[in-house]
Design a protein around this motif. Structure first.
Motif, PDB file in Angstrom:
ATOM      1  N   PHE A   1       0.740  -1.239  -0.215  1.00  0.00           N
ATOM      2  CA  PHE A   1       0.072   0.037   0.229  1.00  0.00           C
ATOM      3  C   PHE A   1       0.921   1.115   0.202  1.00  0.00           C
ATOM      4  O   PHE A   1       0.135   2.580  -0.633  1.00  0.00           O
ATOM      5  N   TRP A   2       2.180   1.529   0.628  1.00  0.00           N
ATOM      6  CA  TRP A   2       2.655   2.797   0.834  1.00  0.00           C
ATOM      7  C   TRP A   2       3.533   2.499  -0.158  1.00  0.00           C
ATOM      8  O   TRP A   2       3.314   3.874  -0.456  1.00  0.00           O
TER       9      TRP A   2
ATOM     10  N   GLY B   1       0.367  13.802  -5.464  1.00  0.00           N
ATOM     11  CA  GLY B   1      -1.183  14.328  -5.841  1.00  0.00           C
ATOM     12  C   GLY B   1      -2.055  13.256  -5.030  1.00  0.00           C
ATOM     13  O   GLY B   1      -3.463  13.793  -6.048  1.00  0.00           O
ATOM     14  N   THR B   2      -1.888  12.368  -4.150  1.00  0.00           N
ATOM     15  CA  THR B   2      -3.037  11.159  -4.060  1.00  0.00           C
ATOM     16  C   THR B   2      -3.641  12.675  -2.860  1.00  0.00           C
ATOM     17  O   THR B   2      -2.719  12.376  -1.697  1.00  0.00           O
ATOM     18  N   TRP B   3      -4.583  11.628  -2.532  1.00  0.00           N
ATOM     19  CA  TRP B   3      -5.321  12.163  -1.486  1.00  0.00           C
ATOM     20  C   TRP B   3      -5.624  11.466  -0.344  1.00  0.00           C
ATOM     21  O   TRP B   3      -5.763  10.690  -0.739  1.00  0.00           O
TER      22      TRP B   3
ATOM     23  N   GLY C   1      -8.370  20.142   7.846  1.00  0.00           N
ATOM     24  CA  GLY C   1      -9.015  19.862   7.189  1.00  0.00           C
ATOM     25  C   GLY C   1      -8.957  18.233   7.880  1.00  0.00           C
ATOM     26  O   GLY C   1      -7.840  17.406   8.370  1.00  0.00           O
ATOM     27  N   ASN C   2      -9.936  16.632   7.628  1.00  0.00           N
ATOM     28  CA  ASN C   2      -9.430  15.558   7.660  1.00  0.00           C
ATOM     29  C   ASN C   2      -8.394  14.999   6.689  1.00  0.00           C
ATOM     30  O   ASN C   2      -8.795  13.506   6.336  1.00  0.00           O
ATOM     31  N   GLU C   3      -8.330  15.510   5.802  1.00  0.00           N
ATOM     32  CA  GLU C   3      -7.384  14.896   4.260  1.00  0.00           C
ATOM     33  C   GLU C   3      -6.275  15.591   3.670  1.00  0.00           C
ATOM     34  O   GLU C   3      -5.839  16.996   4.277  1.00  0.00           O
ATOM     35  N   ALA C   4      -5.028  14.496   3.562  1.00  0.00           N
ATOM     36  CA  ALA C   4      -4.065  15.647   3.012  1.00  0.00           C
ATOM     37  C   ALA C   4      -4.156  15.158   1.568  1.00  0.00           C
ATOM     38  O   ALA C   4      -4.139  14.217   1.692  1.00  0.00           O
ATOM     39  N   LEU C   5      -2.774  15.868   1.016  1.00  0.00           N
ATOM     40  CA  LEU C   5      -2.729  15.646  -0.146  1.00  0.00           C
ATOM     41  C   LEU C   5      -0.969  15.692  -0.248  1.00  0.00           C
ATOM     42  O   LEU C   5      -0.052  16.104   0.185  1.00  0.00           O
ATOM     43  N   LEU C   6      -0.650  14.330  -0.401  1.00  0.00           N
ATOM     44  CA  LEU C   6       0.917  13.501  -0.903  1.00  0.00           C
ATOM     45  C   LEU C   6       1.173  14.945  -1.681  1.00  0.00           C
ATOM     46  O   LEU C   6       0.774  15.247  -2.818  1.00  0.00           O
ATOM     47  N   LEU C   7       2.558  15.301  -0.751  1.00  0.00           N
ATOM     48  CA  LEU C   7       3.532  16.935  -2.252  1.00  0.00           C
ATOM     49  C   LEU C   7       4.665  15.923  -3.022  1.00  0.00           C
ATOM     50  O   LEU C   7       4.362  16.042  -3.831  1.00  0.00           O
ATOM     51  N   CYS C   8       5.038  15.740  -1.930  1.00  0.00           N
ATOM     52  CA  CYS C   8       6.704  14.706  -2.299  1.00  0.00           C
ATOM     53  C   CYS C   8       6.791  13.518  -1.009  1.00  0.00           C
ATOM     54  O   CYS C   8       7.403  13.999   0.301  1.00  0.00           O
ATOM     55  N   GLN C   9       7.669  12.824  -1.217  1.00  0.00           N
ATOM     56  CA  GLN C   9       8.534  11.905  -0.522  1.00  0.00           C
ATOM     57  C   GLN C   9       9.652  11.943   0.043  1.00  0.00           C
ATOM     58  O   GLN C   9      10.803  12.295  -0.790  1.00  0.00           O
ATOM     59  N   ILE C  10       9.750  11.948   1.301  1.00  0.00           N
ATOM     60  CA  ILE C  10      11.167  12.911   2.046  1.00  0.00           C
ATOM     61  C   ILE C  10      11.615  11.172   2.026  1.00  0.00           C
ATOM     62  O   ILE C  10      12.882  11.268   2.038  1.00  0.00           O
ATOM     63  N   SER C  11      11.414  10.671   2.691  1.00  0.00           N
ATOM     64  CA  SER C  11      11.769   9.269   2.937  1.00  0.00           C
ATOM     65  C   SER C  11      11.043   8.461   2.182  1.00  0.00           C
ATOM     66  O   SER C  11      10.149   7.925   3.074  1.00  0.00           O
TER      67      SER C  11
ATOM     68  N   THR D   1       3.284  16.742   3.113  1.00  0.00           N
ATOM     69  CA  THR D   1       1.197  16.752   2.337  1.00  0.00           C
ATOM     70  C   THR D   1       0.994  18.040   2.663  1.00  0.00           C
ATOM     71  O   THR D   1       2.110  19.559   3.185  1.00  0.00           O
ATOM     72  N   TRP D   2      -0.032  18.724   1.937  1.00  0.00           N
ATOM     73  CA  TRP D   2      -0.803  19.887   1.989  1.00  0.00           C
ATOM     74  C   TRP D   2      -2.055  20.110   3.128  1.00  0.00           C
ATOM     75  O   TRP D   2      -2.895  18.752   2.346  1.00  0.00           O
ATOM     76  N   VAL D   3      -2.374  20.265   3.998  1.00  0.00           N
ATOM     77  CA  VAL D   3      -3.927  20.185   4.881  1.00  0.00           C
ATOM     78  C   VAL D   3      -4.722  21.053   4.261  1.00  0.00           C
ATOM     79  O   VAL D   3      -3.956  22.712   4.740  1.00  0.00           O
ATOM     80  N   PRO D   4      -5.837  21.276   4.023  1.00  0.00           N
ATOM     81  CA  PRO D   4      -6.589  22.333   3.903  1.00  0.00           C
ATOM     82  C   PRO D   4      -6.635  23.247   5.346  1.00  0.00           C
ATOM     83  O   PRO D   4      -6.966  22.411   6.365  1.00  0.00           O
ATOM     84  N   ASN D   5      -6.597  24.371   5.761  1.00  0.00           N
ATOM     85  CA  ASN D   5      -6.875  24.995   6.713  1.00  0.00           C
ATOM     86  C   ASN D   5      -5.807  24.925   8.087  1.00  0.00           C
ATOM     87  O   ASN D   5      -5.811  25.438   8.417  1.00  0.00           O
ATOM     88  N   HIS D   6      -4.733  24.267   7.227  1.00  0.00           N
ATOM     89  CA  HIS D   6      -3.933  24.378   8.332  1.00  0.00           C
ATOM     90  C   HIS D   6      -2.495  25.089   7.487  1.00  0.00           C
ATOM     91  O   HIS D   6      -1.003  25.545   7.640  1.00  0.00           O
ATOM     92  N   GLY D   7      -2.546  24.305   5.700  1.00  0.00           N
ATOM     93  CA  GLY D   7      -1.052  24.185   4.741  1.00  0.00           C
ATOM     94  C   GLY D   7      -0.463  23.232   5.282  1.00  0.00           C
ATOM     95  O   GLY D   7      -0.167  21.830   5.118  1.00  0.00           O
TER      96      GLY D   7
END
Length: 64
Positions: A15-16, A22-24, A36-46, A52-58
């Motif tokens: 799965f991982w 680009g995946t939510w 928000g309770n969802e996160a958009l994956l931006l880039c893998q660090i390790s 990630t980017w989280v709505p109403n958080h950054g």
């Protein structure tokens, strides 16, 4: 019977490994009370970390 560590479970590893930018994903723990309770994956660090980017958080550093 010994329970294998999280990282050794083939189903979870599969799965991982399929995650890509680009995946939510749904968050179990919120980044803040107003986020928000969802996160958009931006880039893998390790292997187990993503930026990630989280709505109403950054931007949010997510560790699996």
């Amino acid at each position: 019977m010994d329970i294998p560590p999280f990282a050794s479970c083939p189903l979870i590893q599969s799965f991982w490994q399929r995650l890509k930018p680009g995946t939510w994903i749904i968050l179990e723990d919120l980044a803040s009370p107003f986020a928000g309770n969802e996160a958009l994956l931006l880039c893998q660090i390790s292997e187990q970390e993503w930026l990630t980017w989280v709505p109403n958080h950054g931007e949010y550093h997510l560790v699996f």
